[in-house]
Design a protein around this motif. Structure first.
Motif, PDB file in Angstrom:
ATOM      1  N   ASN A 165       0.764  -1.309   0.006  1.00  0.00           N
ATOM      2  CA  ASN A 165       0.119  -0.093  -0.070  1.00  0.00           C
ATOM      3  C   ASN A 165       0.883   1.438  -0.003  1.00  0.00           C
ATOM      4  O   ASN A 165       0.371   2.190  -0.777  1.00  0.00           O
ATOM      5  N   ILE A 166       1.822   1.263   0.900  1.00  0.00           N
ATOM      6  CA  ILE A 166       2.971   2.365   0.879  1.00  0.00           C
ATOM      7  C   ILE A 166       3.517   2.620  -0.438  1.00  0.00           C
ATOM      8  O   ILE A 166       3.582   3.858  -1.104  1.00  0.00           O
ATOM      9  N   GLU A 167       3.956   1.584  -1.229  1.00  0.00           N
ATOM     10  CA  GLU A 167       4.423   1.526  -2.421  1.00  0.00           C
ATOM     11  C   GLU A 167       3.417   2.134  -3.280  1.00  0.00           C
ATOM     12  O   GLU A 167       4.145   3.104  -4.168  1.00  0.00           O
ATOM     13  N   THR A 168       2.248   1.783  -3.344  1.00  0.00           N
ATOM     14  CA  THR A 168       1.465   2.209  -4.686  1.00  0.00           C
ATOM     15  C   THR A 168       1.323   3.595  -4.238  1.00  0.00           C
ATOM     16  O   THR A 168       1.115   4.463  -5.234  1.00  0.00           O
ATOM     17  N   GLU A 169       0.994   4.131  -2.996  1.00  0.00           N
ATOM     18  CA  GLU A 169       0.865   5.468  -2.793  1.00  0.00           C
ATOM     19  C   GLU A 169       1.981   6.181  -3.066  1.00  0.00           C
ATOM     20  O   GLU A 169       2.067   7.464  -3.569  1.00  0.00           O
ATOM     21  N   ASN A 170       3.223   5.895  -2.744  1.00  0.00           N
ATOM     22  CA  ASN A 170       4.407   6.469  -3.217  1.00  0.00           C
ATOM     23  C   ASN A 170       4.545   6.884  -4.830  1.00  0.00           C
ATOM     24  O   ASN A 170       4.974   7.727  -5.117  1.00  0.00           O
ATOM     25  N   TYR A 171       4.138   5.680  -5.259  1.00  0.00           N
ATOM     26  CA  TYR A 171       4.205   5.829  -6.688  1.00  0.00           C
ATOM     27  C   TYR A 171       3.231   6.855  -7.283  1.00  0.00           C
ATOM     28  O   TYR A 171       3.621   7.408  -8.121  1.00  0.00           O
TER      29      TYR A 171
END
Length: 301
Positions: A165-171
């Motif tokens: 989830n963090i990765e998706t938001e950072n992207y």
């Protein structure tokens, strides 16, 4: 004499009937009072649930302040905070991770100034994200003193899910930054993505190289770079991420036309982004051949 006795009997019957009616009305009155008392006691909990359902941060903060004191506390496995602004920030971070979340809750159990209830969080497809139980202590004046939340570990996101989830938001944040800088030149929108005091490390060999602190300084660097070249995107970025470090790396290629010489050069670039709480805190730019690019920009032929 018989008439007198009959009248007395009838009077007694009427009196008993009236007393029963009075007792019944009194019972209803007391029962209504108890329900009203419970309803009033549950008002801050009802408002608290609306707080979590409200996605507008400013509107939510006003609602929080109506039931939350500056020394009111909230604790769950993800946070331990005090005050209305801090609670609002917790919920803001929650919606960054789960923007389509739908919250539902069960029946309330009330004992003195304590209330407990279970809850569930569903995603936009009605899939269960997590569930748990909250315990609240009220101050008896329509406000919440403390809330402790417990998570059902069986449905709580795993560490890998959280990182995903963090990765998706950072992207999403980095992609928006890239769009604002290279496509729309929308610096107002870009500013919302940048943490206060964020650092941009530009390659020192370039005419606009150096370390820039704060978004205002970034914009000066961007403006200065346009004095040396125009660009077109030759290859859209490829994204890499290490969510455990809140880091995103993009690799892309620009085609530059030097303003001094009129020459063109294809320039592969790698930019490394550090992020925190959904905002960019630092960028480091790397060029395939910084020396070649610097000479290209300065050359008059």
């Amino acid at each position: 004499m018989l008439n007198l006795k009959a009248s007395q009997v009838k009077f007694n019957q009427i009196s008993k009937f009236l007393m029963r009616k009075i007792y019944f009305i009194y019972f209803l009155f007391m029962l209504n009072g108890l329900f009203a008392q419970k309803k009033d006691k549950l008002y801050p909990i009802t408002a608290y649930e609306k707080v979590w359902q409200e996605k507008n941060s400013d509107v939510r903060l006003k609602l929080i302040k109506s039931i939350w004191l500056e020394d009111s506390t909230f604790e769950d496995p993800s946070a331990s905070i005090k005050g209305s602004v801090a609670l609002n920030n917790v919920i803001n971070e929650f919606y960054k991770k789960y923007p389509d979340a739908v919250l539902t809750s069960g029946a309330k159990v009330v004992k003195d100034n304590y209330v407990t209830w279970d809850w569930k969080i569903l995603d936009g497809t009605s899939k269960l994200v997590m569930s748990g139980r909250d315990f609240a202590r009220l101050n008896g004046k329509g406000q919440v003193s403390k809330i402790i939340g417990f998570w059902d570990r069986e449905v709580t996101p795993s560490d890998s899910d959280i990182l995903k989830n963090i990765e998706t938001e950072n992207y999403k944040v980095v992609a928006k930054y890239y769009e604002c800088l290279f496509k729309t030149r929308d610096f107002d929108s870009m500013a919302k993505l940048i943490e206060e005091g964020a650092v941009y490390n530009q390659a020192t060999g370039l005419p606009y190289g150096g370390t820039y602190v704060g978004f205002a300084e970034w914009t000066k660097m961007f403006a200065k770079s346009t004095e040396f070249f125009d660009l077109q995107i030759e290859k859209e970025p490829t994204y890499f991420s290490d969510a455990s470090k809140n880091e995103v790396i993009i690799y892309f290629t620009i085609n530059c036309k030097a303003k001094k010489s009129g020459k063109n050069l294809s320039v592969p670039i790698s930019e490394h982004f550090d992020l925190k709480n959904g905002k960019i805190t630092a960028i480091r730019a790397f060029y395939f051949d910084t020396k070649q690019f610097a000479e290209f920009l300065k050359s008059k032929k």
